[in-house]
Design a protein around this motif. Structure first.
Motif, PDB file in Angstrom:
ATOM      1  N   GLN A 165       0.843  -1.233   0.248  1.00  0.00           N
ATOM      2  CA  GLN A 165      -0.018   0.050  -0.075  1.00  0.00           C
ATOM      3  C   GLN A 165       0.908   1.156  -0.070  1.00  0.00           C
ATOM      4  N   ALA A 166       0.703   2.088  -1.035  1.00  0.00           N
ATOM      5  CA  ALA A 166       1.630   3.117  -1.265  1.00  0.00           C
ATOM      6  C   ALA A 166       0.871   4.488  -0.441  1.00  0.00           C
ATOM      7  N   LYS A 167      -0.451   4.573  -0.643  1.00  0.00           N
ATOM      8  CA  LYS A 167      -1.335   5.732  -0.008  1.00  0.00           C
ATOM      9  C   LYS A 167      -2.305   4.983   0.687  1.00  0.00           C
ATOM     10  N   ASN A 168      -3.060   5.808   1.854  1.00  0.00           N
ATOM     11  CA  ASN A 168      -4.072   5.115   2.435  1.00  0.00           C
ATOM     12  C   ASN A 168      -5.302   5.975   2.209  1.00  0.00           C
ATOM     13  N   ALA A 169      -5.108   6.947   1.229  1.00  0.00           N
ATOM     14  CA  ALA A 169      -6.332   7.786   0.787  1.00  0.00           C
ATOM     15  C   ALA A 169      -6.125   8.131  -0.710  1.00  0.00           C
ATOM     16  N   VAL A 170      -7.261   8.248  -1.275  1.00  0.00           N
ATOM     17  CA  VAL A 170      -7.159   8.817  -2.717  1.00  0.00           C
ATOM     18  C   VAL A 170      -8.471   9.560  -3.010  1.00  0.00           C
ATOM     19  N   THR A 171      -8.135  10.458  -3.966  1.00  0.00           N
ATOM     20  CA  THR A 171      -9.483  11.439  -4.150  1.00  0.00           C
ATOM     21  C   THR A 171     -10.051  11.158  -5.936  1.00  0.00           C
ATOM     22  N   VAL A 172     -11.187  10.876  -5.738  1.00  0.00           N
ATOM     23  CA  VAL A 172     -11.762  10.647  -7.396  1.00  0.00           C
ATOM     24  C   VAL A 172     -12.839  11.556  -7.512  1.00  0.00           C
ATOM     25  N   ALA A 173     -13.079  11.954  -8.679  1.00  0.00           N
ATOM     26  CA  ALA A 173     -14.374  12.621  -9.165  1.00  0.00           C
ATOM     27  C   ALA A 173     -15.539  11.781  -9.029  1.00  0.00           C
ATOM     28  N   GLU A 174     -16.684  12.461  -9.021  1.00  0.00           N
ATOM     29  CA  GLU A 174     -17.965  12.095  -9.052  1.00  0.00           C
ATOM     30  C   GLU A 174     -18.004  10.933 -10.379  1.00  0.00           C
ATOM     31  N   GLY A 175     -18.497   9.823 -10.060  1.00  0.00           N
ATOM     32  CA  GLY A 175     -18.892   8.801 -11.238  1.00  0.00           C
ATOM     33  C   GLY A 175     -17.523   8.112 -11.800  1.00  0.00           C
ATOM     34  N   ALA A 176     -16.443   8.476 -11.055  1.00  0.00           N
ATOM     35  CA  ALA A 176     -14.977   7.946 -11.667  1.00  0.00           C
ATOM     36  C   ALA A 176     -14.884   6.522 -11.239  1.00  0.00           C
ATOM     37  N   ASP A 177     -13.773   6.051 -12.016  1.00  0.00           N
ATOM     38  CA  ASP A 177     -13.500   4.690 -11.847  1.00  0.00           C
ATOM     39  C   ASP A 177     -12.727   4.559 -10.495  1.00  0.00           C
ATOM     40  N   VAL A 178     -13.132   4.118  -9.533  1.00  0.00           N
ATOM     41  CA  VAL A 178     -12.203   4.118  -8.321  1.00  0.00           C
ATOM     42  C   VAL A 178     -11.147   2.944  -8.452  1.00  0.00           C
ATOM     43  N   PHE A 179     -11.343   1.845  -9.051  1.00  0.00           N
ATOM     44  CA  PHE A 179     -10.450   0.776  -9.236  1.00  0.00           C
ATOM     45  C   PHE A 179      -9.110   1.151  -9.808  1.00  0.00           C
ATOM     46  N   THR A 180      -9.231   2.033 -10.963  1.00  0.00           N
ATOM     47  CA  THR A 180      -8.105   2.741 -11.489  1.00  0.00           C
ATOM     48  C   THR A 180      -7.270   3.407 -10.426  1.00  0.00           C
ATOM     49  N   ALA A 181      -8.234   4.198  -9.781  1.00  0.00           N
ATOM     50  CA  ALA A 181      -7.502   5.139  -8.671  1.00  0.00           C
ATOM     51  C   ALA A 181      -6.583   4.249  -7.715  1.00  0.00           C
ATOM     52  N   LEU A 182      -7.064   3.365  -7.361  1.00  0.00           N
ATOM     53  CA  LEU A 182      -6.423   2.260  -6.387  1.00  0.00           C
ATOM     54  C   LEU A 182      -5.413   1.396  -7.086  1.00  0.00           C
TER      55      LEU A 182
END
Length: 823
Positions: free
Chosen positions: A735-752
């Motif tokens: 785990q490199a980060k314990n928090a991410v920000t995403v836009a509404e309707g965004a693909d969360v899996f890609t952000a993770l």
């Protein structure tokens, strides 16, 4: 010295004394310091002499400088002199934390009256319960202290404080009966060195040595603690520790509003710099609220200290901007030019500003750096430039006097540079750096170059041979040609984005391989008459480097058996039915297998194999079967591979279990029919490591499993099988980060998990330590709020802006927690 002088040291516990006000605090602090001293004595042998040992005089000088020793008026150390009871009390008091001005209850010694130079020290040490008088109300401050009494002082002090010392080993020197246990314990634990006579007065040299060791070790903290926490801007808090920090990650910290643990400020990242850890959050701090930074599990750079969970309050105070500057003036394409805004104290307060509305950008080349500081380089072969000035605006949107001034901003296609040449090989897989070739052979040199993040970069590679009489190179196509046998040093240089890195490798040029020996492998040189059990002979061809030698086309292997009645013949796999004494083989063979058939006459025979004048013989015996002695189960391999047959695999996917009847001599005299053999798996669950079918054991899942071999339901043996999977697959996730920000309707899996092997908030690694893309099917997730983040579709909610969800991620056998904020 009088026998009663050992009463300098307490032999019996005392009732705790009552202290007044500040005295109680002082004594508590003193006891904590003595606990640290207790730790010191266990470290004498390993800590004190780890580095080059200073002289005793140098130790004394440092102790005087530190105020532990006062020193003599003549400036000499007087190391060859004895020490008195008063001097011993002074030293132990100072090490225990005595400071000038501290007052302790009167110990009641009539010969240490008010005004005595050691009065304060004696009272301090006596009230700690470490020293005592002679039992008649006196202390005898001028009496000399013996070595055995010094040992008792140390051991009693440590024991009284609850410290466990190793059991002492009896010493050989002269020692009084009452002191034998103390001396043995002190020597065994490294408190004092072994002596020939422990009854003699202790010299100051011994006191200096022991005190110095304690003093040095006391400089090392016994625990890691948080000294201060300060918010430097609305999204950054800096924690300062008492020691240099070794490891700290985002998961070691959390931030919440005081008295509201559920009102969290999501931690975005952390950075370690010496004793400080900078924690950046996604959410800003409200100047009207008090926050709590919780730190847990942070480790020290030395001594393996681990922070216990610690909560520290802090507030954020808004400050005015004093300066603005570019974070860097050389930036990559398709990014933003960073600017840093600081207050008068020099703290970075950039997070307090909205860089889309609080600054004015003046740029000479908007096509390279636009008015939003966004960069664009359309030519990958060169850098592009723009002169830029950034002005800070006030609350009314008016320009202030705070500006960067004109700066040349350089925009490159990428900022990645070559950091290291990870590997050099001839095979291109980089599995190992086997840089050897034969004379007159040409091989391509493959070079693996990485940037600072461990990513491969397409660097320009040049190679140069420093021994061209052994190996020459063609730099244009990165080839190496072997000239003569020997070793050559090859200089490899890789350049990427203006950074060049180098590495030297050694290439070994071998003489052309030639056949020099044969190896004959036979499981058992004994054949059993009338058993029907054949033996398999493996013939390996080896070169002068003891490596397997490839046979040329139509090579003829000759074999001779001197007694055909002992060995009935050879079954040759490539020339079936050939009854001559030779075999024609094709090119590329490195080994051959022959089947030896038992003959009819008991005796011994020699089998000789020959190729091109190179011979090897083996003695074979034909014996009568002995009396029955049980059964034996045989398999060719106990390690099975779920993915056999690949370049990474050296094990089969399944094996047959052969069961033989054996005699009293251990010879196999008959084969047990398959119908009489049962294979019983230790696990019957669906996730068992192997599967059995009649006499075959096959790999089913990674792991180990025992298989019981039976003959007519009677146990013969148990075989432990290990199943591996050499196919490249996900082995662990970091785990490199314990928090991410995403836009509404965004693909969360890609952000993770990202879109390639470099990952994102999580990075996957295969069993060989290389980065690997994590697939969605490999991840199980749970969400605290499906309307904010739906883990069935991995989508952020359409109306979830400003909201936060906590995800529990199960991947590669490990559970992680990550916070997702929708913006």
């Amino acid at each position: 010295m009088r026998e009663s002088s050992n009463l300098l040291f307490n032999q019996h516990s005392q009732q705790p004394k009552v202290f007044r006000g500040g005295e109680k605090k002082v004594m508590k602090k003193s006891l904590s310091l003595l606990v640290a001293i207790a730790m010191v004595f266990s470290m004498f042998a390993s800590v004190a002499f780890a580095a080059e040992e200073p002289t005793t005089t140098a130790k004394y000088d440092e102790l005087v400088k530190a105020g532990v020793f006062t020193g003599f008026t003549d400036g000499e150390a007087h190391l060859d002199e004895t020490m008195t009871r008063a001097q011993a009390a002074v030293i132990i008091a100072k090490l225990a934390g005595y400071k000038a001005g501290v007052t302790s209850p009167d110990a009641g010694f009539t010969d240490v009256p008010a005004g005595h130079w050691a009065k304060a020290y004696v009272d301090f040490a006596a009230n700690l319960g470490i020293i005592a008088g002679l039992g008649n109300g006196t202390f005898a401050p001028k009496a000399e202290v013996t070595i055995q009494e010094l040992a008792k002082l140390a051991v009693d002090a440590l024991t009284k404080l609850g410290y466990t010392l190793k059991e002492g080993v009896a010493v050989e020197g002269k020692v009084a009966d009452w002191a034998k246990g103390y001396v043995a314990t002190a020597v065994t634990n490294g408190i004092i060195p072994a002596q020939a006579d422990y009854t003699v007065p202790a010299l100051r040299e011994l006191l200096v040595t022991a005190t110095y060791t304690a003093y040095v070790a006391l400089q090392v903290p016994s625990a890691i603690t948080v000294e201060s926490v300060k918010a430097t801007n609305s999204k950054t808090v800096v924690a300062t520790f008492n020691v240099e920090v070794g490891t700290a990650v985002a998961n070691n910290f959390s931030v919440h509003v005081k008295d509201d643990v559920y009102n969290i400020n999501v931690v975005d990242s952390v950075a370690v710099d010496g004793k400080t850890v900078t924690v950046k959050t996604i959410d800003g701090f409200d100047p009207e609220k008090t926050y709590v930074l919780v730190a847990d599990g942070v480790t020290s750079a030395k001594n393996n200290l681990v922070l216990a969970s610690t909560s520290t309050e802090f507030k954020y105070a808004e400050t005015a901007a004093a300066s603005i500057a570019f974070g860097q003036t050389t930036v990559a394409d398709d990014t933003y030019v960073p600017v840093v805004i600081k207050n008068a104290a020099g703290n970075d307060i950039t997070a307090d500003f909205d860089l889309t509305s609080d600054i004015l950008v003046e740029t000479s080349n908007p096509g390279v750096v636009d008015e939003d500081l966004y960069t664009d380089n359309n030519d990958a072969t060169k850098s592009e430039y723009s002169v830029v000035n950034v002005i800070l605006l006030n609350e009314d949107g008016e320009a202030t006097s705070i500006e960067t001034g004109n700066q040349i901003i350089t925009v490159n296609k990428t900022l990645a540079t070559a950091t290291t040449i990870k590997s050099v090989s001839f095979d291109g897989t980089f599995a190992k750096e086997d840089l050897s070739l034969e004379k007159s052979d040409t091989r391509i040199l493959f070079v693996d170059v990485e940037d600072k993040d461990g990513n491969n970069v397409a660097a320009d590679v040049t190679i140069r041979s420093q021994n061209p009489t052994v190996a020459v190179v063609d730099d244009s196509i990165n080839t190496v040609f072997g000239v003569k046998a020997g070793t050559a040093t090859i200089l490899v240089q890789a350049t990427f984005n203006g950074k060049t890195v180098s590495k030297t490798v050694t290439v070994t040029v071998k003489e052309d391989a030639k056949l020099t020996s044969l190896a004959l492998e036979l499981p058992n040189s004994k054949l059993v008459k009338d058993s029907g059990i054949n033996q398999t002979l493996t013939v390996k061809f080896l070169d002068q480097y003891n490596e397997e030698f490839e046979l040329a086309a139509n090579s003829v292997v000759n074999f001779t058996i001197n007694k055909d009645d002992v060995v009935a013949g050879l079954s040759k796999p490539l020339v079936s039915g050939n009854v001559s004494d030779s075999e024609v083989v094709v090119a590329g063979d490195k080994k051959l297998e022959y089947t030896l058939v038992p003959g009819a006459t008991k005796g011994t025979a020699n089998l000789t194999v020959e190729l091109n004048g190179v011979k090897k013989s083996v003695a074979l015996s034909l014996v009568e079967a002995g009396a029955f002695a049980g059964y034996a189960a045989v398999v060719s391999d106990t390690t099975l591979d779920l993915t056999p047959g690949t370049s990474l695999s050296s094990h089969p996917g399944s094996v047959a279990v052969s069961v033989y009847v054996k005699d009293v001599n251990g010879n196999y005299i008959d084969t047990v029919p398959t119908s009489d053999v049962q294979l019983v798996e230790a696990s019957t669950a669906g996730d068992s490591a192997v599967d059995t079918n009649v006499d075959v054991v096959s790999a089913q899942a990674v792991g180990t499993e025992n298989v019981v071999v039976q003959v007519n339901n009677a146990k013969v043996t148990t075989i432990k099988f290990t199943v591996v999977d050499t196919a490249v697959g996900l082995n662990k996730v970091v785990q490199a980060k314990n928090a991410v920000t995403v836009a509404e309707g965004a693909d969360v899996f890609t952000a993770l998990f990202g879109t390639d092997a470099n990952g994102a908030a999580f990075v996957g690694y295969d069993q060989y330590g290389d980065k690997i893309l994590v697939a969605e099917a490999q991840v199980q997730a749970f969400t605290s709020n499906a309307s904010i983040v739906d883990v069935t579709t991995w989508t952020a909610g359409a109306d979830a802006a400003g909201k936060t969800a906590t995800l529990t991620i199960n991947v590669a056998g490990t559970l992680f927690v990550v916070t997702v904020k929708v913006v």
